[in-house]
Design a protein around this motif. Structure first.
Motif, short mmCIF file in Angstrom:
data_model
loop_
_atom_site.label_atom_id
_atom_site.label_comp_id
_atom_site.label_asym_id
_atom_site.label_seq_id
_atom_site.Cartn_x
_atom_site.Cartn_y
_atom_site.Cartn_z
N PRO A 163 0.82 -1.21 0.00
CA PRO A 163 0.00 0.00 0.00
C PRO A 163 0.86 1.26 0.00
O PRO A 163 1.92 1.33 0.65
N LEU A 219 4.03 -9.97 3.65
CA LEU A 219 2.99 -9.77 2.63
C LEU A 219 3.06 -10.84 1.56
O LEU A 219 2.02 -11.35 1.09
N ARG A 241 0.09 -13.61 0.86
CA ARG A 241 -0.58 -13.72 -0.44
C ARG A 241 -0.55 -15.14 -0.97
O ARG A 241 -1.53 -15.64 -1.54
N ALA A 266 -2.39 -6.19 9.46
CA ALA A 266 -3.51 -5.26 9.52
C ALA A 266 -3.77 -4.64 8.15
O ALA A 266 -2.86 -4.50 7.32
N ASP A 267 -5.04 -4.29 7.93
CA ASP A 267 -5.44 -3.61 6.71
C ASP A 267 -5.30 -2.11 6.95
O ASP A 267 -6.20 -1.46 7.48
N LYS A 321 -5.23 0.33 4.92
CA LYS A 321 -6.13 1.17 4.13
C LYS A 321 -7.45 1.39 4.87
O LYS A 321 -7.94 2.52 4.98
N ALA A 322 -8.01 0.30 5.39
CA ALA A 322 -9.27 0.42 6.13
C ALA A 322 -9.07 1.24 7.40
O ALA A 322 -9.93 2.03 7.79
#
Length: 373
Positions: free
Chosen positions: A17, A40, A44, A88-89, A91-92
């Motif tokens: 991100p 990451l 994935r 953790a996300d 972006k959210a």
């Protein structure tokens, strides 16, 4: 199977991100950044990997990997659980932090809010282009917006805030910029005019402090600058007056700011503002001291002694104390210590009578013996 996996790795991408690059990456250590990117990739491809394998892949030991994981957890990038690690996300998280629910408002409030929003949006765009090359982190938008609401800054003040921090090479520290904004708000700065006045006063203080430091040959501290600021702002003295006080400390063996402060406080209490009145006051003060010294030394001797009477309590001495000053001398010869008898009376020959002299002869020895008998 391994060939397929290799082809997947060759043709696939791991997305990072942009928020991580702009918001988190500058403050993380190199190992934490490598560990986050590798995690990451593992997440994935749904691979299970242990701390030992991470340490082996990244060329370090288990303790160092645990330290890097704690660093990521402290920044809320990962969450350490009992059976693994959850990424953790971010972006959210950023959306939830910057999202504000909208409520109904009147048309006038809506127009004012829109105008305010347009001004802030333009300011943030200018700051992003000027200081961040158009890549300003999204968290900065919420921080700048909060300064508008908390401190009631004008847009020019916030832009000047970034200019000042950029001049000091502190744009990488959000905490530092927030502290400067808080200090400005405490000084009552909200408009650009007030900020300009503060800058002029600060520059004046900085020059005066440097001059005082050079005169006294010392390095000025923050507390010293506060004292100099009181001389300039509260007392209203120019540096010309401060220099006069500095000159008076030359007779001291260890001149310091406290001595200068006492001198300036005395002048301020007598409402002395210019150099002429200060020089006249000091001359009059010196004359008074000289008169007092001359009066104290020109008094008569008896009068001076009379003034000294009664200044102390007379000490009383006992007989035992005084007898300690005497020492008994031992007697070596008792005979020598006896008092000597006075010498016997010496018998001188009788003198001749006047009648003997007139008869023309000396008396005979028999006559002399008869006379004595």
């Amino acid at each position: 199977m391994q060939i397929d996996e290799s082809r997947k790795l060759l043709l696939s991408d791991t997305l990072v991100p942009d928020i991580f690059i702009t918001e988190y990456l500058p403050d993380l250590s190199g190992l934490a950044v490598k560990l986050y990117i590798y995690m990451l990739l593992a997440a994935r491809s749904r691979q299970k990997i242990s701390e030992q394998e991470l340490a082996r892949r990244l060329g370090t030991d288990d303790d160092t990997i645990r330290t890097a994981l704690l660093e990521l957890a402290t920044r809320d990038l990962v969450e350490i659980q009992d059976r693994g690690i959850m990424i953790a996300d971010i972006k959210a998280m950023e959306i939830e932090r910057t999202y504000r629910p909208k409520t109904a408002s009147t048309p006038t409030e809506a127009i004012a809010s829109q105008e305010k929003f347009n001004v802030r949006e333009k300011l943030m765009t200018d700051i992003a282009k000027t200081f961040f090359q158009g890549l300003m982190s999204p968290s900065w938008y919420g921080e700048i917006d909060s300064w508008f609401d908390r401190y009631h800054f004008e847009p020019e003040v916030i832009y000047a805030l970034f200019q000042e921090c950029a001049r000091r090479n502190k744009l990488d520290s959000k905490a530092y910029i927030s502290k400067v904004a808080e200090n400005w708000a405490k000084r009552g700065i909200t408009s650009f005019e007030q900020l300009n006045t503060y800058f002029l006063s600060h520059e004046r203080l900085s020059k005066a402090s440097k001059k005082v430091g050079r005169k006294l040959r010392r390095r000025m501290t923050e507390y010293d600058e506060e004292m100099v600021a009181r001389w300039l702002d509260k007392f209203g003295f120019e540096f010309e007056i401060i220099e006069l006080a500095l000159r008076k400390t030359t007779r001291l063996s260890n001149p310091n700011l406290n001595a200068v402060d006492r001198i300036l406080q005395e002048w301020f209490s007598h409402q002395l503002k210019d150099a002429e009145s200060i020089k006249a006051y000091e001359e009059q003060k010196a004359q008074k001291h000289a008169a007092l010294r001359s009066n104290s030394t020109s008094g008569s001797g008896s009068g001076a002694k009379a003034r000294n009477i009664g200044n102390f309590k007379q000490r009383e001495y006992s007989d035992d104390y005084l007898s300690e000053f005497y020492e008994d001398v031992p007697v070596e010869n008792q005979e020598e210590s006896k008092p000597q008898e006075p010498p016997a009376e010496q018998v001188w020959p009788d003198q001749l009578d006047f009648s003997d002299l007139t008869q023309g002869g000396a008396p005979s020895a028999a006559a002399s013996d008869a006379k004595h008998s």
